[in-house]
Design a protein around this motif. Structure first.
Motif, PDB file in Angstrom:
ATOM      1  N   LYS A  93       0.842  -1.205   0.000  1.00 20.09           N
ATOM      2  CA  LYS A  93       0.000   0.000   0.000  1.00 20.09           C
ATOM      3  C   LYS A  93       0.878   1.256   0.000  1.00 20.09           C
ATOM      4  O   LYS A  93       0.627   2.201  -0.742  1.00 20.09           O
ATOM      5  CB  LYS A  93      -0.920  -0.004   1.221  1.00 20.09           C
ATOM      6  CG  LYS A  93      -1.831   1.186   1.314  1.00 20.09           C
ATOM      7  CD  LYS A  93      -2.701   1.118   2.561  1.00 20.09           C
ATOM      8  CE  LYS A  93      -3.540   2.369   2.705  1.00 20.09           C
ATOM      9  NZ  LYS A  93      -4.273   2.387   3.971  1.00 20.09           N
ATOM     10  N   GLY A  94       1.919   1.269   0.830  1.00 20.09           N
ATOM     11  CA  GLY A  94       2.820   2.421   0.883  1.00 20.09           C
ATOM     12  C   GLY A  94       3.547   2.655  -0.432  1.00 20.09           C
ATOM     13  O   GLY A  94       3.724   3.800  -0.863  1.00 20.09           O
ATOM     14  N   LYS A  96       2.503   1.805  -3.482  1.00 23.88           N
ATOM     15  CA  LYS A  96       1.542   2.315  -4.473  1.00 23.88           C
ATOM     16  C   LYS A  96       1.188   3.770  -4.204  1.00 23.88           C
ATOM     17  O   LYS A  96       1.071   4.562  -5.131  1.00 23.88           O
ATOM     18  CB  LYS A  96       0.298   1.435  -4.506  1.00 23.88           C
ATOM     19  CG  LYS A  96       0.583   0.077  -5.123  1.00 23.88           C
ATOM     20  CD  LYS A  96      -0.641  -0.799  -5.161  1.00 23.88           C
ATOM     21  CE  LYS A  96      -0.294  -2.142  -5.791  1.00 23.88           C
ATOM     22  NZ  LYS A  96      -1.438  -3.049  -5.827  1.00 23.88           N
ATOM     23  N   GLU A  97       1.035   4.129  -2.928  1.00 25.15           N
ATOM     24  CA  GLU A  97       0.717   5.515  -2.576  1.00 25.15           C
ATOM     25  C   GLU A  97       1.866   6.465  -2.914  1.00 25.15           C
ATOM     26  O   GLU A  97       1.638   7.628  -3.202  1.00 25.15           O
ATOM     27  CB  GLU A  97       0.389   5.624  -1.088  1.00 25.15           C
ATOM     28  CG  GLU A  97      -0.947   5.047  -0.708  1.00 25.15           C
ATOM     29  CD  GLU A  97      -1.182   5.022   0.795  1.00 25.15           C
ATOM     30  OE1 GLU A  97      -0.249   5.342   1.569  1.00 25.15           O
ATOM     31  OE2 GLU A  97      -2.305   4.662   1.204  1.00 25.15           O
ATOM     32  N   SER A  98       3.095   5.970  -2.876  1.00 23.35           N
ATOM     33  CA  SER A  98       4.247   6.831  -3.160  1.00 23.35           C
ATOM     34  C   SER A  98       4.539   6.958  -4.650  1.00 23.35           C
ATOM     35  O   SER A  98       5.434   7.699  -5.043  1.00 23.35           O
ATOM     36  CB  SER A  98       5.494   6.324  -2.432  1.00 23.35           C
ATOM     37  OG  SER A  98       5.951   5.142  -3.043  1.00 23.35           O
TER      38      SER A  98
END
Length: 149
Positions: A93-94, A96-98
């Motif tokens: 998740k981190g 993809k968010e970055s």
């Protein structure tokens, strides 16, 4: 005259925009994506996420010069299958968010060993018994001949 009618009906219609590529468009296509984080930024993000999720015995192996496909490998452990899955999902998740576009995850259904490939950094999240069995740290840190392959 018949030849020109035949060629017009047989040839596919190509939009005017696709016929010519300007030098500006070609230059933009050749440049790497500005939103793709570099290896060190990705490494720091992953390590931060692992720390937040209480991952255990985290080891970072520098693969620069040893491997053509990745700059860093991270090996870590979770206490149980659910912990391994939660760590893997949080890291994914981190990433993809970055802005890391091509994150590939394997092993999430069983959560014995989850592999997260972000391109520049590869993360292995193990259950302790599985990590001890495969012993990837030994493979990549003590045997340079194997690591160069």
């Amino acid at each position: 005259m018949a030849t020109s009618v035949l060629s017009k009906s047989v040839l596919p219609k190509v939009p005017k925009t696709a016929r010519k590529t300007s030098t500006k468009t070609a230059a933009l296509q050749a440049q790497p994506d500005a939103h793709e984080p570099d290896a060190n930024k990705t490494l720091n993000l992953i390590l931060s996420r692992l720390d937040d999720m209480k991952a255990e015995e985290t080891v970072t192996i520098d693969l620069r010069g040893k491997s053509a496909y990745s700059d860093y490998m991270i090996i870590t452990s979770g206490r149980a299958n659910r912990h391994v899955g939660a760590i893997a999902e949080n890291v994914t998740k981190g990433l993809k968010e970055s802005g890391v576009k091509s994150v590939h995850v394997e092993g999430l259904p069983n959560c014995d060993w989850v592999l997260i490939d972000s391109g520049d950094v590869i993360v292995h999240v193990f259950r302790p018994e599985v990590r001890e069995f495969y012993n990837l740290e030994r493979l990549w840190t003590q045997n340079p001949a194997v690591a160069a392959v």
